[in-house]
Write an enzyme that holds these catalytic residues in place. Structure first.
Site, PDB file in Angstrom:
ATOM      1  N   THR A   1       0.817  -1.222   0.000  1.00  0.00           N
ATOM      2  CA  THR A   1       0.000   0.000   0.000  1.00  0.00           C
ATOM      3  C   THR A   1       0.844   1.262   0.000  1.00  0.00           C
ATOM      4  O   THR A   1       1.959   1.283   0.534  1.00  0.00           O
ATOM      5  CB  THR A   1      -0.912  -0.005   1.252  1.00  0.00           C
ATOM      6  OG1 THR A   1      -1.499   1.287   1.394  1.00  0.00           O
ATOM      7  CG2 THR A   1      -0.138  -0.287   2.524  1.00  0.00           C
TER       8      THR A   1
ATOM      9  N   TYR B   1      -1.405   0.131  10.109  1.00  0.00           N
ATOM     10  CA  TYR B   1      -1.701  -0.619   8.877  1.00  0.00           C
ATOM     11  C   TYR B   1      -0.516  -0.503   7.906  1.00  0.00           C
ATOM     12  O   TYR B   1       0.013  -1.512   7.417  1.00  0.00           O
ATOM     13  CB  TYR B   1      -2.986  -0.070   8.249  1.00  0.00           C
ATOM     14  CG  TYR B   1      -3.203  -0.548   6.849  1.00  0.00           C
ATOM     15  CD1 TYR B   1      -3.445  -1.893   6.595  1.00  0.00           C
ATOM     16  CD2 TYR B   1      -3.161   0.337   5.768  1.00  0.00           C
ATOM     17  CE1 TYR B   1      -3.630  -2.341   5.298  1.00  0.00           C
ATOM     18  CE2 TYR B   1      -3.348  -0.101   4.478  1.00  0.00           C
ATOM     19  CZ  TYR B   1      -3.580  -1.440   4.248  1.00  0.00           C
ATOM     20  OH  TYR B   1      -3.753  -1.883   2.964  1.00  0.00           O
TER      21      TYR B   1
HETATM   22  N1  UFG Z   1     -13.242   9.774   4.253  1.00  0.00           N
HETATM   23  C1  UFG Z   1     -14.180  10.666   4.724  1.00  0.00           C
HETATM   24  N2  UFG Z   1     -15.317  10.166   5.288  1.00  0.00           N
HETATM   25  C2  UFG Z   1     -15.567   8.826   5.374  1.00  0.00           C
HETATM   26  C3  UFG Z   1     -14.598   7.913   4.882  1.00  0.00           C
HETATM   27  C4  UFG Z   1     -13.445   8.446   4.328  1.00  0.00           C
HETATM   28  O1  UFG Z   1     -13.986  11.874   4.668  1.00  0.00           O
HETATM   29  O2  UFG Z   1     -16.617   8.450   5.907  1.00  0.00           O
HETATM   30  C5  UFG Z   1     -12.011  10.310   3.670  1.00  0.00           C
HETATM   31  C6  UFG Z   1     -10.768   9.851   4.418  1.00  0.00           C
HETATM   32  O3  UFG Z   1     -10.477  10.710   5.486  1.00  0.00           O
HETATM   33  C7  UFG Z   1      -9.736   9.886   3.305  1.00  0.00           C
HETATM   34  C8  UFG Z   1     -10.536   9.560   2.041  1.00  0.00           C
HETATM   35  O4  UFG Z   1     -11.890   9.802   2.365  1.00  0.00           O
HETATM   36  O5  UFG Z   1      -9.233  11.173   3.174  1.00  0.00           O
HETATM   37  C9  UFG Z   1     -10.397   8.115   1.629  1.00  0.00           C
HETATM   38  O6  UFG Z   1     -10.669   7.299   2.740  1.00  0.00           O
HETATM   39  P1  UFG Z   1     -10.873   5.729   2.648  1.00  0.00           P
HETATM   40  O7  UFG Z   1     -11.231   5.244   4.000  1.00  0.00           O
HETATM   41  O8  UFG Z   1     -11.799   5.426   1.508  1.00  0.00           O
HETATM   42  O9  UFG Z   1      -9.457   5.221   2.207  1.00  0.00           O
HETATM   43  P2  UFG Z   1      -8.062   5.425   2.960  1.00  0.00           P
HETATM   44  O10 UFG Z   1      -7.324   6.456   2.183  1.00  0.00           O
HETATM   45  O11 UFG Z   1      -8.170   5.658   4.400  1.00  0.00           O
HETATM   46  O12 UFG Z   1      -7.456   3.975   2.893  1.00  0.00           O
HETATM   47  C10 UFG Z   1      -7.451   3.270   1.702  1.00  0.00           C
HETATM   48  C11 UFG Z   1      -7.356   1.777   1.957  1.00  0.00           C
HETATM   49  C12 UFG Z   1      -6.035   1.423   2.521  1.00  0.00           C
HETATM   50  C13 UFG Z   1      -4.928   2.051   1.731  1.00  0.00           C
HETATM   51  C14 UFG Z   1      -5.154   3.521   1.661  1.00  0.00           C
HETATM   52  C15 UFG Z   1      -4.103   4.290   0.961  1.00  0.00           C
HETATM   53  O13 UFG Z   1      -8.368   1.356   2.840  1.00  0.00           O
HETATM   54  O14 UFG Z   1      -5.915   0.041   2.481  1.00  0.00           O
HETATM   55  O15 UFG Z   1      -6.358   3.720   0.995  1.00  0.00           O
HETATM   56  O16 UFG Z   1      -4.501   5.641   0.943  1.00  0.00           O
HETATM   57  F1  UFG Z   1      -3.736   1.828   2.265  1.00  0.00           F
END
Ligand code: UFG
Length: 327
Positions: free
Chosen positions: A117, A141
């Protein structure tokens, strides 16, 4: 034509990988404990239920199926949860992967494709993230995935375990035929939560943080279509089958979108309002994660065809409305 052991094959990315492998003429054997995966997502090859922490079960499965390669997706993957329960991440992801790697080596299966990742890079302001960038994860993670990368390198040195490591950016979208798609329980990812909010299956989406140092104050991510992502994995297998060196590849598009931009695109694609509220930052979130590499295109011949934000949301929305999904 080979047999591939797909750990996490009942999950979101793993099930799409099984479909792509079957279409490429391989036999995907799903190994999954069904803790976060779904039995009815295993449609493209045999299923072996088991847990990565159960070494005896792993040995049995290697003996029964004699895979030519391993594609390792099984992992806990929620950034927020990894901050509150780091032990789960070190045990399941790191200890589980170590078991799998040792079982593979013991069975003489020395081709390994690993799902890593961009979270291993951490928050690096104004740094172009390519495969040579330093890795400073800011959540457990990302730290667990970086540790597994290190384990793979050590086992290459000791036992000749050849590997391809893919560092994913944000995976989105679904199979255009809607045979498989994204379904996490609980769901934590931006796009499925937004689609749920749009069709009233959940309350309004909360934007996690509006005070980031970005043009509109919300986090920026590089979204890549799950079908393009798994195509790269099939190319990664070919890479190993041709005897090429172990290699790391970023999988992203190089374009970043803020949370507010994703909301705007979702409104356009679905032609519906997106109910949202603004909330505080979520622990462990990086400000901006965008790939700065074209190595996968240049060396693997990877050609993403569906990774526009509009296409990803369109495919996710189709899956959402397909009736398979029960959010
Ligand atoms: N977000 C919100 N509200 C929500 C959910 C997410 O504002 O209810 C935002 C998060 O703060 C982030 C973006 O949307 O800025 C994307 O969030 P996700 O939870 O969809 O994805 P992440 O970036 O946290 O994580 C994902 C995968 C991981 C990976 C990562 C790399 O789940 O496995 O991308 O960025 F490592």
């Amino acid at each position: 034509m080979s047999t591939i052991l797909v750990t996490g094959g009942a999950g979101y990315i793993g099930s799409h990988a099984c479909k792509a492998l079957a279409e490429a003429g391989h036999t995907p054997v799903t190994f999954d404990n069904l803790e976060t995966g779904w039995r009815d997502a295993v449609k493209f090859g045999p299923f072996a239920q088991g847990d990565l922490l159960d070494r005896a079960r792993l040995d049995e499965v290697f003996a029964e199926f004699q895979p030519d390669a391993v594609m390792h997706f099984a992992a806990l993957s929620q950034v927020g949860e990894s901050m509150s329960h780091p032990g789960k991440y070190w045990r399941n992801n790191v200890a589980g992967s170590l078991n799998l790697i040792e079982a593979a080596v013991a069975a003489g299966c020395k081709n390994f494709v690993f799902s890593s990742t961009c979270a291993t890079y951490g928050d690096q302001d104004n740094v172009v993230l390519d495969e040579n960038s330093a890795q400073y994860p800011i959540n457990a993670y990302g730290a667990s995935k970086r540790a597994i990368e290190d384990i793979l390198r050590d086992f290459e040195a000791s036992d000749g375990l050849r590997h391809v490591i893919f560092r994913y950016f944000n995976v989105a979208g679904a199979d255009p035929d809607a045979e498989v798609g994204e379904f996490h329980q609980p769901e934590t990812h931006l796009i499925p939560l937004m689609l749920d909010a749009i069709d009233g299956k959940r309350d309004a989406l909360t934007i996690f943080g509006t005070d980031y140092d970005t043009p509109d104050g919300t986090c920026i991510r590089d979204y890549v279509h799950v079908c393009d992502l798994v195509d790269a994995h099939v190319l990664g297998l070919d890479w190993l089958a041709h005897g090429k060196e172990s290699r790391v590849f970023n999988l992203g598009t190089g374009s970043g979108f803020s949370v507010r931009e994703v909301i705007d695109h979702s409104r356009e694609v679905t032609n519906r309002e997106v109910p949202f509220t603004e909330g505080p930052r979520r622990a462990g979130d990086c400000t901006k994660l965008v790939s700065g590499s074209t190595r996968a295109e240049a060396e693997l011949g990877w050609k993403p065809t569906r990774s526009t934000l509009k296409q990803m949301i369109t495919d996710a929305w189709r899956w959402h409305q397909s009736g398979h999904y029960d959010g």
